[in-house]
Design a protein around this motif. Structure first.
Motif, PDB file in Angstrom:
ATOM      1  N   LYS B 179       0.857  -1.193   0.000  1.00 61.99           N
ATOM      2  CA  LYS B 179       0.000   0.000   0.000  1.00 61.99           C
ATOM      3  C   LYS B 179       0.890   1.239   0.000  1.00 61.99           C
ATOM      4  N   ASN B 180       0.322   2.321  -0.471  1.00 62.50           N
ATOM      5  CA  ASN B 180       1.122   3.556  -0.548  1.00 62.50           C
ATOM      6  C   ASN B 180       1.752   3.922   0.794  1.00 62.50           C
ATOM      7  N   ASP B 181       0.966   3.775   1.867  1.00 62.86           N
ATOM      8  CA  ASP B 181       1.499   4.222   3.158  1.00 62.86           C
ATOM      9  C   ASP B 181       2.477   3.223   3.781  1.00 62.86           C
ATOM     10  N   GLU B 182       2.699   2.108   3.085  1.00 64.13           N
ATOM     11  CA  GLU B 182       3.725   1.169   3.556  1.00 64.13           C
ATOM     12  C   GLU B 182       5.098   1.500   2.943  1.00 64.13           C
ATOM     13  N   ILE B 183       5.090   2.392   1.965  1.00 61.01           N
ATOM     14  CA  ILE B 183       6.357   2.832   1.374  1.00 61.01           C
ATOM     15  C   ILE B 183       6.901   3.925   2.286  1.00 61.01           C
ATOM     16  N   LYS B 184       7.697   3.537   3.243  1.00 62.40           N
ATOM     17  CA  LYS B 184       8.158   4.474   4.273  1.00 62.40           C
ATOM     18  C   LYS B 184       9.266   5.382   3.749  1.00 62.40           C
ATOM     19  N   LYS B 185      10.051   4.855   2.843  1.00 70.46           N
ATOM     20  CA  LYS B 185      11.154   5.641   2.303  1.00 70.46           C
ATOM     21  C   LYS B 185      11.314   5.241   0.847  1.00 70.46           C
ATOM     22  N   TRP B 186      11.475   6.226  -0.013  1.00 72.95           N
ATOM     23  CA  TRP B 186      11.614   5.893  -1.430  1.00 72.95           C
ATOM     24  C   TRP B 186      12.395   6.968  -2.163  1.00 72.95           C
ATOM     25  N   SER B 187      13.364   6.548  -2.904  1.00 72.51           N
ATOM     26  CA  SER B 187      14.066   7.480  -3.784  1.00 72.51           C
ATOM     27  C   SER B 187      14.593   6.695  -4.974  1.00 72.51           C
ATOM     28  N   LEU B 188      14.336   7.175  -6.155  1.00 70.22           N
ATOM     29  CA  LEU B 188      14.944   6.586  -7.355  1.00 70.22           C
ATOM     30  C   LEU B 188      15.213   7.737  -8.321  1.00 70.22           C
ATOM     31  N   LYS B 189      16.491   7.992  -8.500  1.00 69.77           N
ATOM     32  CA  LYS B 189      16.891   9.098  -9.372  1.00 69.77           C
ATOM     33  C   LYS B 189      17.520   8.553 -10.630  1.00 69.77           C
ATOM     34  N   VAL B 190      17.409   9.330 -11.688  1.00 68.98           N
ATOM     35  CA  VAL B 190      18.129   9.009 -12.912  1.00 68.98           C
ATOM     36  C   VAL B 190      18.901  10.265 -13.298  1.00 68.98           C
ATOM     37  N   ASP B 191      20.155  10.090 -13.727  1.00 71.57           N
ATOM     38  CA  ASP B 191      20.917  11.283 -14.090  1.00 71.57           C
ATOM     39  C   ASP B 191      20.871  11.506 -15.611  1.00 71.57           C
ATOM     40  N   GLY B 192      21.614  12.486 -16.058  1.00 71.64           N
ATOM     41  CA  GLY B 192      21.564  12.858 -17.469  1.00 71.64           C
ATOM     42  C   GLY B 192      22.144  11.809 -18.404  1.00 71.64           C
ATOM     43  N   LYS B 193      22.797  10.806 -17.818  1.00 69.42           N
ATOM     44  CA  LYS B 193      23.327   9.721 -18.654  1.00 69.42           C
ATOM     45  C   LYS B 193      22.493   8.445 -18.517  1.00 69.42           C
ATOM     46  N   GLY B 194      21.428   8.529 -17.749  1.00 67.60           N
ATOM     47  CA  GLY B 194      20.542   7.373 -17.603  1.00 67.60           C
ATOM     48  C   GLY B 194      20.884   6.481 -16.426  1.00 67.60           C
ATOM     49  N   LYS B 195      21.840   6.901 -15.624  1.00 65.66           N
ATOM     50  CA  LYS B 195      22.217   6.083 -14.473  1.00 65.66           C
ATOM     51  C   LYS B 195      21.158   6.222 -13.383  1.00 65.66           C
ATOM     52  N   MET B 196      20.709   5.078 -12.879  1.00 65.06           N
ATOM     53  CA  MET B 196      19.674   5.096 -11.841  1.00 65.06           C
ATOM     54  C   MET B 196      20.280   4.734 -10.490  1.00 65.06           C
ATOM     55  N   SER B 197      19.787   5.390  -9.440  1.00 62.10           N
ATOM     56  CA  SER B 197      20.233   5.044  -8.091  1.00 62.10           C
ATOM     57  C   SER B 197      19.145   5.433  -7.104  1.00 62.10           C
ATOM     58  N   GLY B 198      19.033   4.632  -6.066  1.00 62.26           N
ATOM     59  CA  GLY B 198      18.017   4.951  -5.083  1.00 62.26           C
ATOM     60  C   GLY B 198      18.032   3.993  -3.916  1.00 62.26           C
ATOM     61  N   ASP B 199      17.157   4.246  -2.959  1.00 65.13           N
ATOM     62  CA  ASP B 199      16.998   3.314  -1.846  1.00 65.13           C
ATOM     63  C   ASP B 199      15.555   3.355  -1.366  1.00 65.13           C
ATOM     64  N   PHE B 200      15.207   2.377  -0.555  1.00 63.05           N
ATOM     65  CA  PHE B 200      13.801   2.262  -0.160  1.00 63.05           C
ATOM     66  C   PHE B 200      13.665   1.514   1.153  1.00 63.05           C
ATOM     67  N   LEU B 201      12.552   1.767   1.812  1.00 63.16           N
ATOM     68  CA  LEU B 201      12.141   0.993   2.985  1.00 63.16           C
ATOM     69  C   LEU B 201      10.630   0.811   2.880  1.00 63.16           C
ATOM     70  N   ILE B 202      10.218  -0.436   2.828  1.00 68.29           N
ATOM     71  CA  ILE B 202       8.792  -0.762   2.772  1.00 68.29           C
ATOM     72  C   ILE B 202       8.484  -1.592   4.012  1.00 68.29           C
TER      73      ILE B 202
END
Lengths: 75, 412
Positions: B179-202
């Motif tokens: 559920k939306n409220d179970e996503i306690k922490k979320w980040s997913l970034k993409v840079d100008g070269k397409g590199k993705m990085s992030g972290d999460f806590l569900i």
């Protein structure tokens, strides 16, 4: 938490800056091996009507694997 | 032939009818799951069934069924298969035109010899699970635009889609959607070269089921087409769901690999497990229903107009213009694939429209001239029910809906 961090570092350590999963050890561990996915090489039908037509045409019975969660796409 | 029983047993079309005819000859309760292994003729005569995972028992069932097949007269083996007819779209999903498929592989891991490895062969859940992440063409174009502009946080629809429907342990069975409220922490970034990085806590509300970790990868879009989507997720998961028993105790490592697929094989075009409620899959941040509130109030989140809104407004406009009764409106709504029904609570001006296992609560204002809906809390739900408690016995819709449809969302 320390153990988790160590594991995470271990897993992430194998990543290069431009992650190229197909070449990395941990990716190889995660992806199904050829042996594991051999059953997926069967020409599975996913349309019951298409299977029915082929069975009628070829004179064969139908084997159906019916699961909550698609057998080819859930587990 | 392989199929998802959740869809197949619900389909109200020729496919569903034929399947139920076959399944009804077996031992399954028709009101419960029909999952299992079947052998039957093209005519629909069941020759064998079991729901055993053991290969020996399954093989024995198939051999027994083949004996029955051999004994059948030729006339029972052939049939003129009629046209399939229109598919029940509520229970039949196809990749949208121009859409893209990303395969998602998940594996429980353990640390051995100084590195993460798959579980030993004798451990439960040691095999890789597979699911499919779908993109629409316009979404891929937006990702390409984000990279071209130098990058940033990936749009919420993508982040939530990945988090809610694809970051989960499906190695031992069907996991539930987060559920939306179970996503306690979320980040997913993409840079100008397409590199993705992030972290999460569900994490579930009781802390018994969850997943936390990091995401690393790379995506590339060329001329509006996804040409690369490699994402590696390494994390720690815990707990089990209703259909995923057998998890290891405590927090244990799990890994996931997302890889772009050309979708050439049938097995690559299986719909995402999380798309059973399609609107929720495509717009995961738009609506959130609280736990235990089946058919309860709707929370407004995100942007855009939900298809439910449009269909309802269209139906009410039609009812008003053609002076139809509420029962005729009900029929109109019933034709829309996303509506399971509409309940009118007599003696009040409150009604509830069902879509799958969700619902919209709708009300009339004091004058009965416009709708009040999308109530965000149960407190208001009660208040509005009382407010709209005027006696109402099958009036003409035209008497109730003569207010401007455009005002529906403005008054409470």
């Amino acid at each position: 938490m320390k153990i988790f961090s160590a594991i995470l570092v271990m897993g992430l350590g194998v990543l290069c800056a431009q992650a190229k999963p197909s070449g990395e050890a941990v990716v190889t561990e995660i992806l199904p091996s050829a042996d594991e996915s051999a059953w997926q090489q069967i020409d599975w039908k996913t349309d019951l009507w298409e299977a029915r037509r082929e069975a009628a045409k070829t004179g064969k019975p139908i084997y159906l694997w019916e699961m909550d969660g698609h057998p080819l796409g859930c587990v | 032939m392989a199929a998802d029983d959740w869809y197949q047993r619900r389909r109200k079309d020729e496919v569903g009818k034929f399947f139920r005819k076959v399944a009804s000859q077996g031992p399954r309760d028709p009101n419960q799951t029909q999952q299992g292994h079947y052998v039957f003729t093209a005519k629909g005569t069941l020759l064998g069934f079991n729901n055993n995972r053991g290969p020996e028992k399954r093989l024995a069932m198939m051999k027994e069924a083949l004996k029955k097949w051999e004994a059948l007269p030729e006339v029972e083996k052939t049939v003129e298969v009629p046209e399939k007819g229109k598919s029940d779209e509520r229970y039949h999903h196809e990749l949208p035109e121009g859409g893209e498929i990303v395969k998602v592989f998940t594996r429980c891991l353990e640390a051995r010899e100084g590195r993460l490895q798959k579980l030993a062969a004798d451990k439960v859940g040691n095999q890789a699970a597979v699911d499919h992440l779908w993109f629409q063409q316009a979404e891929v174009e937006k990702l390409g635009q984000l990279i071209a502009e130098g990058g940033g946080e990936v749009p919420a629809w993508l982040g939530l889609r990945i988090a809610r429907f694809h970051l989960r342990d499906n190695t031992r069975g069907e996991p539930r959607d987060w559920k939306n409220d179970e996503i306690k922490k979320w980040s997913l970034k993409v840079d100008g070269k397409g590199k993705m990085s992030g972290d999460f806590l569900i994490d579930s509300a009781d802390g018994k089921l969850g997943y936390e970790g990091e995401l690393r990868g790379h995506l590339a879009v060329e001329r509006g087409k996804l040409v690369k989507f490699d994402l590696l997720v390494i994390g720690s998961h815990w707990g089990h769901g209703e259909f995923t028993w057998g998890a290891r105790p405590g927090k244990t490592p799990m890994g996931q690999v997302f890889q772009l697929s050309e979708g050439k094989e049938v097995r690559d075009r299986i719909p995402p497990q999380g798309i059973r409620w399609a609107e929720g899959y495509w717009k995961p941040g738009r609506f959130e229903f609280k736990k235990g509130e089946k058919g309860a109030e709707l929370e407004q989140k995100g942007d855009g107009i939900h298809p439910l809104d449009l269909v309802l407004v269209a139906a009410i406009k039609e009812a008003r213009d053609k002076k139809r009764t509420i029962w005729e409106v009900r029929k109109t709504l019933g034709k829309e694939r996303m509506f399971d029904g509409i309940n009118w609570y007599q003696d009040s001006k409150y009604f509830r429209i069902h879509a799958k296992d969700k619902a919209l609560n709708c009300f009339l204002n004091k004058k009965g001239t416009s709708l009040i809906w999308k109530l965000p809390s149960s407190e208001k739900l009660m208040g509005r029910t009382q407010l709209a408690g005027l006696l109402w016995k099958e009036p003409k819709v035209s008497e109730l809906f003569f207010g401007e449809v455009a005002n529906f969302n403005t008054e409470r």
